[in-house]
Design an enzyme around this catalytic site. Structure first.
Site, PDB file in Angstrom:
ATOM      1  N   LYS A 129     113.913 -24.226  65.437  1.00  0.00           N
ATOM      2  CA  LYS A 129     114.627 -25.355  66.055  1.00  0.00           C
ATOM      3  C   LYS A 129     116.032 -25.376  65.497  1.00  0.00           C
ATOM      4  O   LYS A 129     116.282 -24.878  64.404  1.00  0.00           O
ATOM      5  CB  LYS A 129     113.927 -26.674  65.698  1.00  0.00           C
ATOM      6  CG  LYS A 129     114.205 -27.786  66.677  1.00  0.00           C
ATOM      7  CD  LYS A 129     113.399 -27.581  67.936  1.00  0.00           C
ATOM      8  CE  LYS A 129     113.321 -28.785  68.819  1.00  0.00           C
ATOM      9  NZ  LYS A 129     112.150 -28.673  69.710  1.00  0.00           N
TER      10      LYS A 129
HETATM   11  N1  GLU Z   1     112.911 -27.931  73.268  1.00  0.00           N
HETATM   12  C1  GLU Z   1     111.676 -27.688  73.939  1.00  0.00           C
HETATM   13  C2  GLU Z   1     110.495 -28.014  73.042  1.00  0.00           C
HETATM   14  O1  GLU Z   1     110.616 -28.792  72.143  1.00  0.00           O
HETATM   15  C3  GLU Z   1     111.614 -26.309  74.546  1.00  0.00           C
HETATM   16  C4  GLU Z   1     111.765 -25.171  73.597  1.00  0.00           C
HETATM   17  C5  GLU Z   1     111.942 -23.827  74.278  1.00  0.00           C
HETATM   18  O2  GLU Z   1     111.890 -23.769  75.485  1.00  0.00           O
HETATM   19  O3  GLU Z   1     112.139 -22.852  73.535  1.00  0.00           O
HETATM   20  O4  GLU Z   1     109.408 -27.555  73.236  1.00  0.00           O
END
Ligand code: GLU
Length: 440
Positions: A129
């Site tokens: 993240k």
């Molecule tokens: N931000 C989204 C999540 O928390 C998607 C992450 C992604 O597609 O890599 O799952």
């Protein structure tokens, strides 16, 4: 092997053990919350202290400084992070968020949740993240572009299509992903489509990615309704948040499931209409005004009243720690379907479980986004693109299978769905760890 020692509960489970959490009552430092969830399943699985120590640690915590010349000529400096939790099963995957609350503990907790989430839907990625502490609502488009480009440049050494692949998250979108892809590609000297997902369709994006998280939430909510004997047509749903997840969930719930969206809230206002809000019109209003506030077709209620509305499904799709021990006793939904990451605290989880409310945990419920990100990445690497029908059908297969695995495990273990999803995710990673062994 020494089993996990519960005494660890009394120590603070964060990067910075000295920092006493000082958030609002009933809230946690998010990393502490993620670690508590992990600790509980490790205890239940009788996993060793060594395994717990491995699983709770991060492979890489990368912090950067982002100086930007603002429109008024002055230089402002922002803090950014990209955290990699675990890559045992594949490259890191997870979004980038822009928000005033971003901090290293929050980004780390979200990275850890991505590890479990990818394992629960069984896609070959690890957890990561990123985020920048900023207030995009107060920034111009130009400032956001400068911020995105400099942040991407700073994290370029640690991202890449086989290394770690960012995507949109809170307050970031397809345009931000296009700027990230462009900046990374300029450095590489060639267009690298697979470095980020959630891109615009004309730049290697995937059909269905924009709606994917919401669609996935509704697939699992519909499965859960079937288990509880609730008919989807005419069922009532309340949605907290009107960003990418909340808005598409509202639109799809009404158009594809015939559900009645009786309550919706965003950062400005909460709305209620017992007969169902006209969500198509609301989406047009929100696109024009940047908020649902001021919409004429519903009654204004408070944010607390929104979460306490009687309904079949409550879909928190805003931010973390919205359902806490303070308001969980007031929740009157039959099902809580977590569109956001971490919207329910561990204390609230117990209260909801005791009250017989079925919680569909984030690492299952909102996994549709990363699942279609996986499809996008595969399409980019192959330069071969699929139809929307194909994407949605594949997504349904994956989400339904994940729901059933978690549901069956919850029945077998006599536990709630979060515990079952965590058991599944953690077990998958622990097995991968054992099979790979320790290097050197
Ligand atoms: N931000 C989204 C999540 O928390 C998607 C992450 C992604 O597609 O890599 O799952």
């Amino acid at each position: 092997m020494t089993p996990v020692n519960s005494a660890i509960r009394s120590s603070r489970l964060t990067h910075d053990p000295g920092s006493g959490w000082q958030g609002p009552p009933g809230t946690f430092d998010l990393l502490e919350m993620a670690n508590l969830q992990l600790l509980e399943v490790c205890e239940r699985m009788n996993l060793s202290q060594d395994s717990f120590n491995m699983l709770r640690r991060f492979e890489r915590v990368f912090a950067v400084t982002i100086p930007i010349r603002m429109d008024n000529g002055h230089i402002e400096i922002f803090d950014g992070y990209r955290v990699l939790h675990n890559t045992l099963r594949g490259p890191g995957k997870g979004g980038i968020r822009y928000s005033p609350d971003v901090n290293v503990n929050e980004v780390s907790a979200l990275a850890m949740w991505m590890t479990w989430k990818c394992a629960v839907v069984d896609i070959p990625f690890g957890g990561a993240k990123g985020g920048v502490r900023c207030d995009p609502k107060k920034m111009s488009r130009n400032e956001i572009e400068q911020l995105t480009r400099r942040f991407t440049f700073e994290i370029s050494p640690v991202i890449g299509p086989t290394q770690d692949i960012p995507a949109p998250d809170m307050n970031t979108n397809e345009q931000v992903m296009a700027w990230m892809m462009d900046t990374y590609s300029m450095g590489a000297g060639r267009t690298v489509l697979g470095v980020v997902t959630g891109k615009p369709l004309t730049l290697g994006g995937s059909q269905g990615r924009r709606q994917a998280t919401a669609r996935g939430c509704l697939f699992v909510a519909a499965e859960a309704m079937e288990k509880l004997g609730i008919k989807t047509r005419g069922a009532s749903i309340v949605i907290q948040g009107f960003g990418n997840v909340g808005m598409h969930a509202a639109l799809l719930a009404a158009s594809e499931y015939g559900m009645k969206v009786i309550g919706i809230g965003d950062y400005r206002e909460s709305l209620y209409n017992a007969k169902g809000i006209d969500v198509e019109r609301l989406a047009v209003h929100a696109a024009e005004h940047g908020t649902i506030a001021g919409f004429a077709g519903a009654e204004i209620i408070t944010a607390d009243q929104l979460l306490a509305l009687e309904c079949d499904v409550l879909l928190p799709a805003a931010t973390a720690e919205q359902i806490t021990r303070m308001n969980a006793p007031a929740v009157r939904a039959k099902i809580v379907c977590e569109g956001a990451n971490g919207p329910t605290t561990p204390e609230a989880d117990k209260i909801l479980a005791d009250r017989g409310i079925l919680v569909l945990p984030d690492i299952l419920a909102n996994a549709g986004g990363v699942t279609v990100s996986y499809f996008e990445w595969v399409q980019d690497l192959q330069s071969f693109f699929w139809s929307e029908e194909h994407i949605n059908a594949q997504l349904k297969t994956i989400m339904t299978k994940a729901f059933r695995r978690v549901w069956d495990l919850a029945q077998k273990e006599k536990c709630d769905m979060r515990t079952a999803a965590m058991l599944l995710g953690v077990k998958t990673i622990a097995t991968a760890s054992e099979l790979r062994g320790l290097y050197p």
